[in-house]
Design a protein around this motif. Structure first.
Motif, PDB file in Angstrom:
ATOM      1  N   GLY A 288      23.114 -65.827  58.716  1.00 25.12           N
ATOM      2  CA  GLY A 288      22.734 -64.444  58.934  1.00 25.12           C
ATOM      3  C   GLY A 288      23.604 -63.706  59.929  1.00 25.12           C
ATOM      4  O   GLY A 288      23.455 -62.496  60.112  1.00 25.12           O
ATOM      5  N   SER A 301      18.943 -56.977  63.781  1.00 25.31           N
ATOM      6  CA  SER A 301      19.290 -56.084  62.678  1.00 25.31           C
ATOM      7  C   SER A 301      18.447 -54.830  62.781  1.00 25.31           C
ATOM      8  O   SER A 301      17.255 -54.891  63.091  1.00 25.31           O
ATOM      9  N   SER A 319      18.314 -67.092  52.300  1.00 24.45           N
ATOM     10  CA  SER A 319      17.120 -66.861  53.117  1.00 24.45           C
ATOM     11  C   SER A 319      16.453 -65.554  52.710  1.00 24.45           C
ATOM     12  O   SER A 319      17.123 -64.591  52.313  1.00 24.45           O
ATOM     13  N   ILE A 329      14.010 -58.580  53.129  1.00 26.30           N
ATOM     14  CA  ILE A 329      15.386 -58.630  53.629  1.00 26.30           C
ATOM     15  C   ILE A 329      15.975 -59.985  53.261  1.00 26.30           C
ATOM     16  O   ILE A 329      15.310 -61.019  53.397  1.00 26.30           O
ATOM     17  N   PHE A 331      19.733 -62.631  52.722  1.00 26.31           N
ATOM     18  CA  PHE A 331      21.153 -62.910  52.959  1.00 26.31           C
ATOM     19  C   PHE A 331      21.475 -64.321  52.487  1.00 26.31           C
ATOM     20  O   PHE A 331      20.583 -65.153  52.308  1.00 26.31           O
ATOM     21  N   THR A 349      25.403 -61.042  55.889  1.00 24.28           N
ATOM     22  CA  THR A 349      24.472 -60.470  56.859  1.00 24.28           C
ATOM     23  C   THR A 349      23.268 -59.872  56.140  1.00 24.28           C
ATOM     24  O   THR A 349      23.329 -59.574  54.943  1.00 24.28           O
ATOM     25  N   PRO A 350      22.143 -59.677  56.843  1.00 16.46           N
ATOM     26  CA  PRO A 350      20.909 -59.220  56.189  1.00 16.46           C
ATOM     27  C   PRO A 350      21.029 -57.842  55.552  1.00 16.46           C
ATOM     28  O   PRO A 350      21.619 -56.921  56.121  1.00 16.46           O
ATOM     29  N   GLN A 352      18.453 -55.095  52.869  1.00  9.39           N
ATOM     30  CA  GLN A 352      17.140 -54.877  52.272  1.00  9.39           C
ATOM     31  C   GLN A 352      17.294 -54.677  50.776  1.00  9.39           C
ATOM     32  O   GLN A 352      18.235 -54.014  50.320  1.00  9.39           O
TER      33      GLN A 352
END
Length: 602
Positions: A288, A301, A319, A329, A331, A349-350, A352
């Protein structure tokens, strides 16, 4: 009707027919059998071996990978089915299911663990065997929780001991093995444990002891144990090792993938917003951050900086995070669309993702996310059972210092009976208690358990057994009169008027409010009686789910959850009797809190 979304790999096994093997956006999951669609999903567990759906009624079905169904067909019994899905044939009701790389594990309400698969046994991997019975210490065979690793199963017993069974190649059962053979009997790993954490694609495990100290062992090739820079060269940790420098706060959950681990922490400062934060460590492609981390580091985030984390899931390389806003959310790896983004590009990276409209948006806290290895994802609704309070009470009842009568079955099992419930359900007559002892002593453990469930729950579990004990059970006396006689009697032992429930490291004492379970054992139906001898009795068995959730939370915390919306219907439903229903003089009144929150939100 179930509410379940699915996205990702749609083969091995095929979960949704007539769809692509790559489902890149969340779609509604439907069972082919319409009867299954009418059942509420309690839990899902999924790997390449199989996907299991556990329902609220304690039954489960499995979608077994075709290569496991079809291999070694010459060894199959005539009764074995090659159909997908198929019912899991366990006589006892199921409370939890887990799936690993090559095994399934089933925990029953009775505390027995059944498992099948090559991770566990070489003799007949397609048949469930009772793992609990293999524990050498016969007094340590009641299982309260199970967690699956990739090729290992971890058992937490009622005595707070953890055992491991299965593969130990990376030291994930806590010792160095020269032969690297799998363990086919449970091996004691650690005592005084409160929680187990691992993952269905992981060869690492974390154990949290009763002092809130965290230990880990297993694969550490990518820093996924969070041991820090000084131990980054140790790719395998064969011995349970204390994890240093973990974030402050209460550990809610830890999940491990093949390359990274994530930890959910609840802040000690309850006024801090948000109260829960996520931390991660491990390989930079999947943790992440987009950079390598050897210690648990907060995932920051803007997507969830002001949201509470409700649930999260970690598996092989991806995840999922569910927040209170609500947001989903994601990633990590996305080769089969398991991130639900609509495409198959990986995401370091995360981000939505967009979700279809959910039926229960107002109860988003009852949704759960699941990463099914390697490339499956689920978002599903699991209705609240209000089991937390009941579990606390059950544990309280099982404490021996609160039991004044024991029943010994023909099999030699000792069953402790709680004096308060026996006083409530039985005529206070020693002759009748002795009659009950005599009947139970001639029964099997299964029949004895059924008798006790009938005594505790007022439900006819077994008509034949009920006929034997119906003259003993005091089923005709009115509830109110019984409760007044037991709890409002001047001559009763004062100690029996205090309930102390341990919850979240705190003790809650109820000197002016006595709760006991009434009617169905596994449902939220309670009777309350004030101690001021006003003879006021309030039956809360008819409260709606949302009202009962508010009521339960208030009993524990004297607060109303911030995210709960108060309606006039809820106020009307809870108003009756609330004016005298207070724990003590300093605690806020529930009705006052309801009115205040209702006015504030409007």
């Amino acid at each position: 009707m179930n509410d379940c979304l699915f996205f990702g790999e749609n083969n091995k096994p095929i979960l949704i027919k007539n769809k692509s093997n790559k489902i890149t956006k969340p779609i509604q999951f439907k069972f082919e059998n319409e009867n299954e669609n009418e059942k509420q999903i309690k839990q899902i567990s999924s790997t390449e071996f199989s996907t299991i759906f556990l329902f609220e009624n304690g039954k489960a079905i499995e979608y077994l990978n075709e290569r496991y169904i079809n291999e070694d067909d010459e060894d199959e019994d005539e009764n074995d089915s090659n159909q997908n899905p198929q019912k899991i044939q366990i006589e006892e009701n199921i409370q939890k299911v887990t799936v690993g790389g090559n095994h399934e594990a089933i925990l029953t309400i009775e505390g027995n663990l059944f498992a099948k698969g090559k991770d566990i046994t070489s003799k007949n991997p397609k048949k469930f065997i009772n793992i609990s019975s293999l524990i050498e210490d016969k007094n340590d065979r009641i299982i309260q929780d199970i967690v699956s690793g990739w090729q290992s199963i971890y058992l937490l017993t009622s005595n707070q001991n953890v055992y491991g069974i299965g593969d130990n190649y990376d030291g994930q059962i806590g010792f160095y093995s020269i032969t690297f053979d799998k363990e086919e009997k449970p091996i004691l790993m650690m005592k005084n444990v409160s929680k187990i954490f691992s993952g269905n694609c992981s060869t690492s495990v974390f154990l949290l002891n009763s002092n809130q100290e965290l230990f880990g062992c297993g694969d550490n090739a990518f820093g996924q144990l969070g041991l820090g820079e000084s131990r980054k060269e140790e790719t395998t940790i064969h011995k349970l090792t204390k994890i240093q420098n973990i974030p402050k706060g209460k550990i809610i959950d830890i999940q491990t993938g093949n390359y990274h681990s994530m930890m959910l922490i609840e802040n000690e400062n309850q006024n801090q917003n948000p109260k829960r934060k996520l931390y991660s460590c491990g390989d930079f492609d999947y943790n992440g951050f987009g950079k390598f981390e050897n210690e648990f580091t907060e995932i920051k985030s803007s997507l969830f900086e002001n949201d509470n984390i409700l649930d999260f899931s970690v598996t092989y390389k991806h995840s999922l995070i569910l927040t209170s806003n609500p947001k989903l959310i994601v990633f990590g790896l996305n080769d089969y669309g398991q991130l639900g983004t609509g495409y198959t590009n990986n995401q370091l990276t995360p981000i939505q993702i967009e979700l279809p409209k959910l039926r229960f948006n107002e109860n988003i806290s009852n949704y759960h996310v699941l990463c099914g290895s390697f490339c499956k994802s689920f978002l599903y609704y699991s209705p609240p059972s209000f089991s937390n309070l009941e579990e606390d009470l059950i544990k309280l009842f099982e404490r021996k210092e609160f039991c004044n009568i024991s029943f010994k079955t023909r099999n030699g099992e000792i069953i402790e009976a709680h004096k308060l419930i026996l006083k409530y359900r039985l005529n206070q007559n020693q002759n009748q208690i002795e009659k009950l002892q005599e009947i139970i002593s001639k029964k099997s453990i299964k029949e004895s358990n059924q008798i006790f469930e009938m005594i505790y729950s007022n439900r006819i579990i077994n008509p034949i057994l009920y006929f034997e004990i119906k003259e003993i059970i005091n089923s005709n006396e009115k509830i109110e009169e019984t409760m007044k006689r037991i709890y409002l009697n001047e001559n009763e032992n004062e100690n029996e008027k205090d309930f102390i429930i341990e919850r979240k490291e705190k003790q809650y004492k109820f000197p002016k409010l006595i709760l006991i379970m009434r009617s169905e054992l596994y449902r939220g139906m309670f009777l309350s009686v004030t101690e001021d001898k006003s003879n006021k009795v309030t039956d809360y068995s008819e409260l709606s789910n949302k009202s009962f959730q508010i009521f339960e939370y208030w009993i524990y915390s004297n607060q109303i959850k911030e995210e709960i919306q108060i309606t006039q219907e809820i106020i009307d439903e809870l108003e009756t009797g609330i004016d005298y229903f207070q724990l003590n003089q300093t605690n806020p009144n529930l009705f006052d809190l309801l009115i205040k929150k209702f006015n504030n939100q409007n």
